[in-house]
Scaffold this active site. Structure first.
Site, PDB file in Angstrom:
ATOM      1  N   GLU A 157      -9.553  -1.847   4.555  1.00 22.26           N
ATOM      2  CA  GLU A 157     -10.227  -1.483   5.799  1.00 22.26           C
ATOM      3  C   GLU A 157     -11.466  -2.348   6.046  1.00 22.26           C
ATOM      4  O   GLU A 157     -11.970  -3.005   5.122  1.00 22.26           O
ATOM      5  CB  GLU A 157     -10.658  -0.003   5.719  1.00 22.26           C
ATOM      6  CG  GLU A 157      -9.500   0.985   5.660  1.00 22.26           C
ATOM      7  CD  GLU A 157      -8.911   1.279   7.051  1.00 22.26           C
ATOM      8  OE1 GLU A 157      -8.861   0.380   7.899  1.00 22.26           O
ATOM      9  OE2 GLU A 157      -8.495   2.436   7.262  1.00 22.26           O
TER      10      GLU A 157
ATOM     11  N   ASP B 234       0.818  -1.208   0.000  1.00 20.38           N
ATOM     12  CA  ASP B 234       0.000   0.000   0.000  1.00 20.38           C
ATOM     13  C   ASP B 234       0.852   1.259   0.000  1.00 20.38           C
ATOM     14  O   ASP B 234       2.073   1.198   0.150  1.00 20.38           O
ATOM     15  CB  ASP B 234      -0.956  -0.010   1.207  1.00 20.38           C
ATOM     16  CG  ASP B 234      -0.252  -0.322   2.528  1.00 20.38           C
ATOM     17  OD1 ASP B 234       0.985  -0.340   2.558  1.00 20.38           O
ATOM     18  OD2 ASP B 234      -0.954  -0.537   3.528  1.00 20.38           O
TER      19      ASP B 234
ATOM     20  N   HIS C  48      -7.505  -4.308   9.954  1.00 23.56           N
ATOM     21  CA  HIS C  48      -7.177  -4.153   8.532  1.00 23.56           C
ATOM     22  C   HIS C  48      -5.848  -4.824   8.192  1.00 23.56           C
ATOM     23  O   HIS C  48      -5.005  -5.030   9.056  1.00 23.56           O
ATOM     24  CB  HIS C  48      -7.194  -2.684   8.095  1.00 23.56           C
ATOM     25  CG  HIS C  48      -6.032  -1.843   8.538  1.00 23.56           C
ATOM     26  ND1 HIS C  48      -6.196  -0.570   9.045  1.00 23.56           N
ATOM     27  CD2 HIS C  48      -4.696  -2.051   8.530  1.00 23.56           C
ATOM     28  CE1 HIS C  48      -5.016  -0.043   9.321  1.00 23.56           C
ATOM     29  NE2 HIS C  48      -4.078  -0.934   9.027  1.00 23.56           N
TER      30      HIS C  48
ATOM     31  N   ASN D  68      -7.950  -2.141  13.956  1.00 19.03           N
ATOM     32  CA  ASN D  68      -9.328  -2.433  13.539  1.00 19.03           C
ATOM     33  C   ASN D  68      -9.396  -3.671  12.645  1.00 19.03           C
ATOM     34  O   ASN D  68     -10.416  -3.935  12.019  1.00 19.03           O
ATOM     35  CB  ASN D  68      -9.943  -1.219  12.819  1.00 19.03           C
ATOM     36  CG  ASN D  68      -9.223  -0.888  11.511  1.00 19.03           C
ATOM     37  OD1 ASN D  68      -8.304  -1.597  11.098  1.00 19.03           O
ATOM     38  ND2 ASN D  68      -9.645   0.185  10.853  1.00 19.03           N
TER      39      ASN D  68
HETATM   40  C1  GLP Z   1      -0.704   0.505   8.673  1.00 20.24           C
HETATM   41  C2  GLP Z   1      -0.326  -0.183   7.342  1.00 20.24           C
HETATM   42  C3  GLP Z   1      -0.450  -1.666   7.464  1.00 20.24           C
HETATM   43  C4  GLP Z   1       0.155  -2.073   8.794  1.00 20.24           C
HETATM   44  C5  GLP Z   1      -0.755  -1.608   9.892  1.00 20.24           C
HETATM   45  C6  GLP Z   1      -0.168  -1.769  11.270  1.00 20.24           C
HETATM   46  O1  GLP Z   1      -1.647   1.475   8.560  1.00 20.24           O
HETATM   47  N1  GLP Z   1      -1.039   0.251   6.208  1.00 20.24           N
HETATM   48  O2  GLP Z   1       0.199  -2.289   6.380  1.00 20.24           O
HETATM   49  O3  GLP Z   1       0.251  -3.464   8.886  1.00 20.24           O
HETATM   50  O4  GLP Z   1      -1.232  -0.325   9.662  1.00 20.24           O
HETATM   51  O5  GLP Z   1       0.844  -0.852  11.494  1.00 20.24           O
HETATM   52  P1  GLP Z   1       1.815  -0.902  12.741  1.00 20.24           P
HETATM   53  O6  GLP Z   1       2.750  -2.044  12.506  1.00 20.24           O
HETATM   54  O7  GLP Z   1       2.523   0.418  12.741  1.00 20.24           O
HETATM   55  O8  GLP Z   1       0.980  -1.086  13.934  1.00 20.24           O
END
Ligand code: GLP
Length: 310
Positions: free
Chosen positions: A208, A111, A203, A201
């Site tokens: 989402e 992403d 995702h 959440n």
């Molecule tokens: C982000 C990314 C995801 C990631 C998730 C968790 O928004 N788009 O790919 O896995 O949220 O992030 P973190 O590892 O900082 O908790």
């Protein structure tokens, strides 16, 4: 390792070595498009360092396995805070293996934010340059740090070329871009190993809650909770967090041969519980992983703390 607790949902407690063997024995050429439900292999490790080591080793083993056959691994890569220590370890291991040919390794990022200027420190392009590749590689140098720039794929959301376009035209342009991204993923894939984090959440990538399980790479709107969770990367100011992103869809993610989802910290415990023990439902995008036969979920004890088998 002072403590490790690893269990397979179908076969009970395992040693770390045993779990690794099973996980890798399960790796093979079959893409998973199944509609039935499966239980991922769940590996619970004591802390963030152990999770990073496991993750780095998993990525390294796929790269090395392919390189030994003269081929390039196809990796699906995640961003966020969770994989940062794993990428640091992977970089170290790859540096030590100076003879290994990385030039054929192909990577696809999950992403990217829409609307951050090129070179913005919080863009996922900058993140990848910082944490795994080298900045020069991302700026067009052909071969540094062993990887080839032309084999690194990250959705492009900086929109510089599209400044001033009407919103609907911009979305159409971005959709064309992600359609091309998806086509490339299909032609160079399937991904050998897809690395994933998980949002609070539920995702995955930026797919989402509510995203269709049939979804492919698309322009998406970020939920308020995701923007809240990510404001820490933007001086704590939610207004600086983009409202849109480009993200692989659930179907794109499930087209990988193998998936490794990594989660650490108590803030992920509820999402992990819902992913593994709640219904398979679009309300929790990560629960779709239970429709795939080759998924490993690696957790520290905090992220695993709400699972019923703890
Ligand atoms: C982000 C990314 C995801 C990631 C998730 C968790 O928004 N788009 O790919 O896995 O949220 O992030 P973190 O590892 O900082 O908790």
């Amino acid at each position: 390792m002072s403590f490790s607790k690893v269990f397979c949902r179908t076969c009970g407690p395992l040693s770390v070595g045993g779990a690794l063997l099973i996980a890798w024995a399960m790796m093979g050429p079959q893409p998973a498009q199944a509609r039935e439900e499966y239980q991922p292999l769940v590996v619970v490790l004591p802390d963030v360092d152990a999770v990073a080591e496991y993750t780095a080793n998993a990525l390294y083993d796929v790269i090395e396995g392919k390189a030994k056959k003269g081929e390039g691994a196809v990796l699906g890569l995640a961003t966020g805070g969770t994989p940062v220590p794993a990428y640091a370890l992977l970089r170290k291991r790859l540096k030590r293996a100076a003879d290994m040919n990385l030039s054929k390794v192909v990577t696809f990022n999950l992403d990217e934010y829409v609307g951050l200027p090129a070179g913005h420190p919080e863009s996922y392009r900058s993140y990848m340059a910082e944490n795994l590749f080298v900045p020069g590689l991302m700026q067009g140098a052909e071969r540094e740090n062993g990887f080839s720039a032309e084999n690194i794929h990250i959705p492009q959301g900086d929109c510089a070329a599209w400044d001033g376009l009407r919103d609907s035209v911009l979305i159409a342009q971005l959709q064309k871009h992600v359609d091309e991204y998806e086509a490339l993923l299909r032609s160079l894939g399937p991904v050998d190993l897809q690395l994933l984090g998980i949002g609070e959440n539920g995702h995955v990538g930026f797919a989402e809650p509510g995203s269709s399980f049939e979804g492919r790479t698309a322009v998406v709107r970020l939920t308020q909770s995701t923007r809240e969770a990510n404001r820490r990367f933007f001086d704590g100011d939610i207004n600086k967090v983009p409202r849109r992103a480009l993200s692989m869809g659930i179907a794109s993610i499930l087209s990988a041969k193998n998936v490794l989802l990594v989660a650490t910290g108590t803030n992920k415990a509820e999402a992990v519980r819902r992913m593994l023990e709640g219904p398979v439902d679009t309300g929790v995008p990560a629960s779709a992983l239970r429709m795939h036969t080759r998924v490993t979920v690696v957790l520290d004890s905090d992220a695993a703390s709400r699972l019923s088998k703890q």
